[in-house]
Design an enzyme around this catalytic site. Structure first.
Site, mmCIF file in Angstrom:
data_model
loop_
_atom_site.group_PDB
_atom_site.id
_atom_site.type_symbol
_atom_site.label_atom_id
_atom_site.label_comp_id
_atom_site.label_asym_id
_atom_site.label_seq_id
_atom_site.Cartn_x
_atom_site.Cartn_y
_atom_site.Cartn_z
ATOM 1 N N GLU A 177 11.141 -2.904 -3.121
ATOM 2 C CA GLU A 177 9.729 -2.795 -3.518
ATOM 3 C C GLU A 177 9.540 -1.835 -4.689
ATOM 4 O O GLU A 177 9.336 -0.636 -4.491
ATOM 5 C CB GLU A 177 8.873 -2.338 -2.323
ATOM 6 C CG GLU A 177 7.388 -2.285 -2.670
ATOM 7 C CD GLU A 177 6.488 -1.856 -1.504
ATOM 8 O OE1 GLU A 177 7.010 -1.540 -0.423
ATOM 9 O OE2 GLU A 177 5.269 -1.839 -1.697
ATOM 10 N N LYS A 219 9.695 -7.338 -3.031
ATOM 11 C CA LYS A 219 8.270 -7.103 -2.756
ATOM 12 C C LYS A 219 7.654 -6.508 -4.024
ATOM 13 O O LYS A 219 7.625 -5.279 -4.190
ATOM 14 C CB LYS A 219 8.126 -6.156 -1.559
ATOM 15 C CG LYS A 219 6.686 -5.758 -1.248
ATOM 16 C CD LYS A 219 6.565 -5.209 0.158
ATOM 17 C CE LYS A 219 5.210 -4.615 0.429
ATOM 18 N NZ LYS A 219 4.960 -4.372 1.848
HETATM 19 P P1 13P Z 1 -0.350 -2.674 0.407
HETATM 20 O O1 13P Z 1 -0.370 -4.151 0.634
HETATM 21 O O2 13P Z 1 -1.509 -1.935 1.012
HETATM 22 O O3 13P Z 1 -0.088 -2.326 -1.042
HETATM 23 O O4 13P Z 1 0.874 -2.098 1.217
HETATM 24 C C1 13P Z 1 2.068 -2.740 1.174
HETATM 25 C C2 13P Z 1 3.147 -1.775 1.395
HETATM 26 O O5 13P Z 1 3.980 -1.968 2.245
HETATM 27 C C3 13P Z 1 3.197 -0.590 0.544
HETATM 28 O O6 13P Z 1 4.476 -0.058 0.586
#
Ligand code: 13P
Length: 341
Positions: A177, A219
């Site tokens: 991510e 992600k």
């Molecule tokens: P959000 O969808 O609120 O951005 O959160 C996703 C997430 O896992 C952040 O690390």
């Protein structure tokens, strides 16, 4: 490395018509969200709220995986069954946030680097015994005056790559991510350029560490106008820019893509995902969601600390999960549900 197992888990996480529930807020983040609703953040309160999310009847029709926080994976649903076992039993893959948060990058006071590599091998071993089958590590890239620097992008990409290698060694699928934040006045072209650069460096670093991309899930942020930008790109432009950006940077072997919501409204997060899945392009990966706020804002508000509101919480989380599940197939229509938060 147990590649077959990793690839099978990654496929399960992005299975058609389902997506991931991010419920891994650190205690600090959870506390600030609870406080906005006037709720005191105790361990028991966090448990009461989170067990309501996962016990919504039929939630696994729309949710393929759930990301837990360290505290939660050690708790029991209804005092009976550990969270990970409960999720497994209802057909949801249990995951765990393993990073230790984004800290100021030394020498770059406006930028952050995510920490948590020290001791990660041992922590992963324990999380496997607690039932985790995938993990999450979030890197944060901020757009601003003269930032992000190459130093910030590289430091975060390198840490992500080392995290991926450790996860795969442990038989755990890493969610990668690298979030380019939407805060700021920048336009969508700037977001596109920074996201493209970030993803390119991330995949260079993953390649250098020799990881198996089929056993990973990306992600990413969507490519959006900055929140304070005067000119806001519309749904079509966001969908096209995001998909073009991913095609330019993400290797086809990657196991799947599950977007974060990142501060978009619930409606935007659904409409953008839906439009991307309607585009007439052949993509090598499935595009789904791994939303935190866009799935939880409505149920958390419905709860607001009152455990007698279980039916309302269930209704709200199911509604959000359902509309996004449809969006992950490009089949969302407004008849499926309104957006009230
Ligand atoms: P959000 O969808 O609120 O951005 O959160 C996703 C997430 O896992 C952040 O690390």
């Amino acid at each position: 490395m147990q590649l077959d197992k990793l690839e099978a888990t990654a496929r399960e996480m992005v299975a058609s018509g389902r997506g991931i529930l991010a419920m891994d807020e650190s205690t600090g983040t959870c506390t600030s969200r609870f406080e906005k609703l006037g709720v005191v953040s105790t361990e028991q309160n966090r448990l009461s709220y989170r067990q309501m999310l996962v016990t919504a009847p039929g939630i696994s029709d729309y949710i393929s995986g759930a990301i837990l926080f360290d505290e939660t994976i050690r708790q029991k649903v209804n005092g009976e069954i550990p969270f990970a076992s409960y999720l497994d039993r209802i057909g949801i893959v249990p995951g765990i946030k393993v990073d230790k948060g984004a800290k100021v990058l030394a020498g770059h006071p406006e930028e952050k680097v995510t920490e948590g590599l020290d001791g990660l091998r041992e922590r992963l071993e324990e999380y496997v015994t607690l039932g985790a089958r995938f993990a999450k590590w979030r890197a944060v890239i901020t757009i601003g005056d003269g930032i992000p620097t190459d130093a910030c992008i590289m430091a975060n990409a390198h840490a992500l790559a080392r995290y991926v290698a450790l996860c795969q060694e442990a038989g755990v699928v890493p969610i990668v991510e690298p979030e380019v934040l939407m805060d700021g006045t920048h336009d969508i072209a700037t977001c596109r350029a920074i996201t493209e650069k970030t993803l390119s460096v991330v995949y260079e670093q993953l390649d250098q560490q020799g990881v198996a991309l089929g056993g990973t899930v990306l992600k990413p942020n969507m490519v959006l106008s900055g929140k304070e930008c005067l000119e806001q790109a519309d749904v079509d432009e966001v969908a096209e820019q995001t998909v073009d950006c991913l095609r330019a940077t993400v290797p086809s072997e990657v196991g799947g893509i599950a977007f974060l919501s990142g501060g978009q409204t619930d409606e935007q997060a659904t409409l953008h995902l839906n439009r991307m899945n309607q585009l007439e392009v052949d993509l090598p990966w499935r595009l789904t969601f791994s939303y935190g706020r866009a799935l939880q804002q409505a149920p958390m508000k419905a709860w607001s600390g009152d455990n007698s509101k279980q039916a309302e919480v269930h209704g709200e989380v199911l509604k959000r999960a359902m509309v996004n599940a449809f969006a992950s197939k490009g089949e969302y229509t407004s008849e499926l549900g309104s957006f009230t938060v």
